[in-house]
Design a protein around this motif. Structure first.
Motif, short mmCIF file in Angstrom:
data_model
loop_
_atom_site.label_atom_id
_atom_site.label_comp_id
_atom_site.label_asym_id
_atom_site.label_seq_id
_atom_site.Cartn_x
_atom_site.Cartn_y
_atom_site.Cartn_z
N PRO A 1 7.79 32.95 12.70
CA PRO A 1 7.58 34.08 13.62
C PRO A 1 8.09 33.80 15.03
O PRO A 1 8.25 34.73 15.81
CB PRO A 1 6.06 34.27 13.61
N THR A 2 8.40 32.54 15.33
CA THR A 2 8.90 32.17 16.66
C THR A 2 10.41 32.02 16.69
O THR A 2 10.96 31.46 17.64
CB THR A 2 8.25 30.85 17.11
N ARG A 3 11.10 32.51 15.67
CA ARG A 3 12.56 32.42 15.60
C ARG A 3 13.16 33.83 15.59
O ARG A 3 12.69 34.71 14.88
CB ARG A 3 13.01 31.66 14.34
N ILE A 4 14.20 34.03 16.39
CA ILE A 4 14.84 35.33 16.54
C ILE A 4 16.23 35.29 15.90
O ILE A 4 17.03 34.41 16.22
CB ILE A 4 14.98 35.69 18.04
N ASN A 5 16.51 36.25 15.04
CA ASN A 5 17.83 36.33 14.42
C ASN A 5 18.88 36.69 15.47
O ASN A 5 18.67 37.59 16.27
CB ASN A 5 17.85 37.39 13.32
N VAL A 6 20.00 35.97 15.42
CA VAL A 6 21.13 36.26 16.30
C VAL A 6 22.43 36.09 15.51
O VAL A 6 22.46 35.39 14.50
CB VAL A 6 21.19 35.32 17.55
N LYS A 7 23.46 36.74 16.00
CA LYS A 7 24.81 36.50 15.50
C LYS A 7 25.63 36.11 16.70
O LYS A 7 25.76 36.86 17.67
CB LYS A 7 25.38 37.75 14.83
N PHE A 8 26.16 34.88 16.66
CA PHE A 8 26.93 34.37 17.79
C PHE A 8 28.18 33.69 17.25
O PHE A 8 28.10 32.86 16.35
CB PHE A 8 26.08 33.38 18.62
N ASN A 9 29.31 34.06 17.82
CA ASN A 9 30.61 33.53 17.35
C ASN A 9 30.77 33.69 15.84
O ASN A 9 31.15 32.76 15.14
CB ASN A 9 30.78 32.06 17.75
N GLU A 10 30.40 34.89 15.35
CA GLU A 10 30.54 35.25 13.94
C GLU A 10 29.67 34.42 13.00
O GLU A 10 29.89 34.41 11.79
CB GLU A 10 32.01 35.14 13.49
N ARG A 11 28.66 33.71 13.54
CA ARG A 11 27.76 32.92 12.70
C ARG A 11 26.34 33.45 12.85
O ARG A 11 25.90 33.76 13.96
CB ARG A 11 27.78 31.44 13.10
N GLN A 12 25.62 33.53 11.74
CA GLN A 12 24.21 33.89 11.77
C GLN A 12 23.40 32.68 12.17
O GLN A 12 23.69 31.56 11.76
CB GLN A 12 23.75 34.39 10.39
N GLY A 13 22.37 32.91 12.97
CA GLY A 13 21.50 31.82 13.38
C GLY A 13 20.20 32.36 13.93
O GLY A 13 19.89 33.55 13.77
#
Length: 107
Positions: free
Chosen positions: A55-67
């Motif tokens: 619950p303390t992690r936020i989905n992001v897409k950065f430089n075409e990579r999911q993280g």
């Protein structure tokens, strides 16, 4: 080095201890402009490609990579650990980051 809030920077997090996120990796600067301008330190949240759904992690897409941005791993670092600025997170990711920080540390 001049950095801004919500910039993504490449940071050398080593040495670490125990379960701290390690290695050189992207991190999001979460400290505000005033602190970033006047101190030799910044507050960052590391980014990871470990896709566990905490619950303390936020989905992001950065430089075409999911993280994910690891809000549970926030730390203060010296600016000397920053190799370079590599981008910014989106407005929507900023909103989610603020909400998660508030839920995790304030409420």
């Amino acid at each position: 080095m001049k950095v801004g809030q919500y910039d993504v920077v490449l940071v050398n997090l080593d040495p670490t201890v125990g379960s701290e996120i390690r290695k050189t990796r992207p991190c999001v600067i979460i400290s505000p402009k005033e602190l970033n301008r006047n101190l030799n330190t910044v507050v960052v949240a590391p980014m990871t490609t470990n896709m566990r759904n905490y619950p303390t992690r936020i989905n992001v897409k950065f430089n075409e990579r999911q993280g994910k941005i690891a809000v549970d791993q926030i730390r203060t670092i010296d600016k000397k650990r920053i190799a370079k600025v590599i981008g910014k997170i989106t407005t929507n990711e900023v909103k989610l980051l603020k909400e998660t920080i508030k839920q995790t540390y304030v409420d």
